[in-house]
Design a protein around this motif. Structure first.
Motif, PDB file in Angstrom:
ATOM      1  N   THR A 116      24.458  71.195  31.736  1.00 29.00           N
ATOM      2  CA  THR A 116      23.000  71.366  31.727  1.00 29.00           C
ATOM      3  C   THR A 116      22.340  70.107  32.268  1.00 29.00           C
ATOM      4  O   THR A 116      21.427  70.173  33.090  1.00 29.00           O
ATOM      5  N   SER A 133      16.093  68.344  26.926  1.00 29.95           N
ATOM      6  CA  SER A 133      16.545  69.736  26.966  1.00 29.95           C
ATOM      7  C   SER A 133      17.156  70.116  28.315  1.00 29.95           C
ATOM      8  O   SER A 133      17.590  71.244  28.506  1.00 29.95           O
ATOM      9  N   VAL A 173      15.312  63.700  33.715  1.00 30.18           N
ATOM     10  CA  VAL A 173      15.775  64.901  33.027  1.00 30.18           C
ATOM     11  C   VAL A 173      15.360  64.773  31.567  1.00 30.18           C
ATOM     12  O   VAL A 173      15.604  63.742  30.935  1.00 30.18           O
ATOM     13  N   THR A 174      14.712  65.816  31.035  1.00 32.57           N
ATOM     14  CA  THR A 174      14.298  65.787  29.638  1.00 32.57           C
ATOM     15  C   THR A 174      15.495  65.986  28.719  1.00 32.57           C
ATOM     16  O   THR A 174      16.589  66.336  29.172  1.00 32.57           O
ATOM     17  N   TYR A 179      12.442  66.833  36.139  1.00 30.15           N
ATOM     18  CA  TYR A 179      11.102  66.353  36.475  1.00 30.15           C
ATOM     19  C   TYR A 179      11.228  65.253  37.512  1.00 30.15           C
ATOM     20  O   TYR A 179      12.300  64.677  37.694  1.00 30.15           O
ATOM     21  N   LYS A 235      15.518  69.833  31.389  1.00 36.10           N
ATOM     22  CA  LYS A 235      14.554  70.225  32.422  1.00 36.10           C
ATOM     23  C   LYS A 235      14.363  69.089  33.430  1.00 36.10           C
ATOM     24  O   LYS A 235      14.186  67.945  33.049  1.00 36.10           O
ATOM     25  N   GLY A 258      20.256  69.787  35.807  1.00 37.52           N
ATOM     26  CA  GLY A 258      18.900  69.247  35.788  1.00 37.52           C
ATOM     27  C   GLY A 258      18.777  68.004  36.644  1.00 37.52           C
ATOM     28  O   GLY A 258      17.799  67.825  37.381  1.00 37.52           O
TER      29      GLY A 258
END
Length: 81
Positions: free
Chosen positions: A7, A46, A43-44, A50, A48, A11
Motif C-alpha cells: 500500500t 493510510s 504518503v499519508t 499527495y 494516500k 502510494g
C-alpha cells in the motif's frame, strides 16, 4: 494499525509520478529549479498519495495560473480528500 508495505509502495509511486509531472510542467514554463525544487511527494499514514508544492512567489503562481487557463477549460472530477 500499520499499513501494508505494498500500500505504501503504491502510494509512493503515485506521489512520485505526480510530483515529477508537476516539476516537468513547471520547468516547461521556464521556471527555475528554485521554484519547483521544493515539490515533494508524500504518503499519508493510510497510504494516500499527495504532493506538497511548498510556498511559491505570487508572480510565479500567477504565471502558473495563466498557463493552466491558456491550456483550455478542463474540469476534473476529484474525490473528496
Amino acid at each position: 494499525m500499520p499499513m501494508e508495505m505494498q500500500t505504501y509502495r503504491d502510494g509512493r509511486k503515485a506521489a512520485d509520478d505526480a510530483a515529477e509531472a508537476i516539476r516537468a510542467a513547471l520547468a516547461g514554463l521556464g521556471l527555475p529549479e528554485g521554484v519547483w525544487g521544493s515539490v515533494r511527494p508524500m504518503v499519508t499514514h493510510s497510504g494516500k498519495p499527495y504532493v506538497h508544492l511548498g510556498m511559491m512567489r505570487a508572480d510565479v503562481v500567477a504565471k502558473i495560473a495563466e498557463a493552466i487557463q491558456a491550456s483550455g477549460t478542463v474540469q476534473l472530477a476529484l474525490d473528496a480528500p
